[in-house]
Design a protein around this motif. Sequence first.
Motif, mmCIF file in Angstrom:
data_model
loop_
_atom_site.group_PDB
_atom_site.id
_atom_site.type_symbol
_atom_site.label_atom_id
_atom_site.label_comp_id
_atom_site.label_asym_id
_atom_site.label_seq_id
_atom_site.Cartn_x
_atom_site.Cartn_y
_atom_site.Cartn_z
ATOM 1 N N ILE A 137 0.853 -1.191 0.000
ATOM 2 C CA ILE A 137 0.000 0.000 0.000
ATOM 3 C C ILE A 137 0.885 1.236 0.000
ATOM 4 O O ILE A 137 1.881 1.302 0.724
ATOM 5 C CB ILE A 137 -0.927 0.005 1.235
ATOM 6 C CG1 ILE A 137 -1.880 -1.202 1.191
ATOM 7 C CG2 ILE A 137 -1.733 1.296 1.296
ATOM 8 C CD1 ILE A 137 -2.730 -1.356 2.437
ATOM 9 N N THR A 160 -8.882 2.794 1.564
ATOM 10 C CA THR A 160 -9.564 1.885 0.637
ATOM 11 C C THR A 160 -9.826 2.510 -0.724
ATOM 12 O O THR A 160 -10.240 1.808 -1.653
ATOM 13 C CB THR A 160 -10.900 1.409 1.224
ATOM 14 O OG1 THR A 160 -11.718 2.547 1.530
ATOM 15 C CG2 THR A 160 -10.681 0.592 2.490
ATOM 16 N N ASN A 345 -10.247 -6.256 4.171
ATOM 17 C CA ASN A 345 -9.398 -7.006 3.230
ATOM 18 C C ASN A 345 -10.223 -7.582 2.090
ATOM 19 O O ASN A 345 -9.860 -7.476 0.920
ATOM 20 C CB ASN A 345 -8.700 -8.166 3.950
ATOM 21 C CG ASN A 345 -7.527 -7.721 4.792
ATOM 22 O OD1 ASN A 345 -7.010 -6.621 4.623
ATOM 23 N ND2 ASN A 345 -7.095 -8.576 5.703
ATOM 24 N N GLU A 349 -9.311 -4.626 -0.378
ATOM 25 C CA GLU A 349 -7.856 -4.673 -0.421
ATOM 26 C C GLU A 349 -7.293 -5.851 -1.219
ATOM 27 O O GLU A 349 -6.111 -6.157 -1.084
ATOM 28 C CB GLU A 349 -7.296 -4.731 1.018
ATOM 29 C CG GLU A 349 -7.717 -3.570 1.906
ATOM 30 C CD GLU A 349 -7.092 -2.237 1.507
ATOM 31 O OE1 GLU A 349 -6.075 -2.252 0.805
ATOM 32 O OE2 GLU A 349 -7.663 -1.195 1.885
ATOM 33 N N TRP A 376 -1.950 0.626 -4.575
ATOM 34 C CA TRP A 376 -0.722 -0.140 -4.379
ATOM 35 C C TRP A 376 0.433 0.367 -5.223
ATOM 36 O O TRP A 376 0.270 1.149 -6.151
ATOM 37 C CB TRP A 376 -0.998 -1.609 -4.729
ATOM 38 C CG TRP A 376 -2.083 -2.226 -3.913
ATOM 39 C CD1 TRP A 376 -2.121 -2.322 -2.552
ATOM 40 C CD2 TRP A 376 -3.299 -2.830 -4.396
ATOM 41 N NE1 TRP A 376 -3.275 -2.954 -2.167
ATOM 42 C CE2 TRP A 376 -4.008 -3.293 -3.258
ATOM 43 C CE3 TRP A 376 -3.842 -3.046 -5.648
ATOM 44 C CZ2 TRP A 376 -5.244 -3.930 -3.358
ATOM 45 C CZ3 TRP A 376 -5.071 -3.689 -5.750
ATOM 46 C CH2 TRP A 376 -5.754 -4.121 -4.614
#
Length: 459
Positions: A137, A160, A345, A349, A376
């Motif tokens: 991240i 997010t 997650n 994610e 990312w």
Amino acid sequence: MHVFQRSKALTIAATALAVAATATGCSSSKSSAAANVDSNAPVTITVGCEPPTSQAQPRANWLADVAAFEKLHPNITVKSDDANPCDDPTTFNAKLASGNMDDVFYTYFTDGPNVVASGQAADIQQYASQINNYSSIQQSLLDVYRDGQSSSGDLYGIPTGNYSLGLVYNKALFKKAGLDPDQPPTTWDQVEQDAIAITKLGGGDIGYADYSAQNTGGWHFVAELYSRGGTAVSADGKSANFDNAAGQSVLEFLHKMRFTDNVMGTNQGLVYNDLLQMMASGKLGMYVGDPSTLTSMHSQYGTAYDDLAVGPMPGATATLLGGSGYMFNKKDTPEQIEAGIKWVNYEFETSGIGQFDYQRLSSQNQPVGLPEPDLWQGAVATADNTAKAKYANIPTTNFTAYVNALPSMKLIIEPPQAQAIYAKGDAAMFAVLSKPNADIPGLLKTFAAATNTILANAQ
């Protein structure tokens, strides 16, 4: 200060559900995993930002994801909160102070520091290794949710979604005005010249427009200040830093565009959706925005993606970075925090599921190919971009100039107390766009004084 077009997933492949926890070399002393947590004990969590009933497909995807998640984790019950907007600036602080936030609650980046300072959020540093792709991240996004917004601070939330502002432009109007629709302006001087060319088309066409109400004016003042090398606050965050040449250049340029070039129309006091509606109607050439606004125009007004594009923020040196994420109520038990991280997650994610289920989105004719969220870096980002490209259903080349410029640009997070500062900035923006004899130095001094008071009160 951003309206996210949130995408939710529908069908979940069981093999994709084994979300790998990736440890990271965080500097905090709390980097070890939480102890004494029964990960199999029954636990219920309330989670904010379920899409409202007015967003039928995203809501259906969310509900499907909750069902699949609960099947994967039978000891966890997710109770979704569909309050809309997810983060209402008019009620957020009162709700936070009263301790009535969800167990896992939605925040804009601008709220992060205030929430940490309020003491109403749980410190999740000891659980950080459980966040999927944690080490990949982007650090600037994680720092938004760290104490002191520093890489050495403890973590209080998980980003997010994010966006970076650029220049949204109408390719159809560019063609009509004899401009190259594949070469957006990259300097403010070029914006001015292109705006003049578009306005000369007549018939009510407006070359460029900007905000000046409901906090959006201050938001764009800060974004345009960044693009000119300025900063909104001093390095220590304690005082305004725009009552200077950089701040003056922002307001002088807009005043010139409005009253000398006459390329901004006469209707001012515009708010967020106004510019989208104007461009969707084919009457506006350019405004500062991000790629997701194209989705808004397409979904709300049926505007063809082929007619819309995004270039880099003029100046191509710096732009404003914003976004959202989830934080955890300080009342949460360790079991609720771990369950909440598992949900985040799952939904936000992991490439291939939740908001990143490109196959599902494509099958639902939802847009795939926007250059955001951009969470990312490194191999994880590369793999996700490859997966996205496979299912892209919008003309991604319309973002080429924007995407190519971002790596070399400085991405600057919004200032502390952003919403309060933006509200004060509206007055300065409205004055320069509505008053031919606006006192720009006086407006900046008043705005800066108000900002200093806001920052002092927050100490």
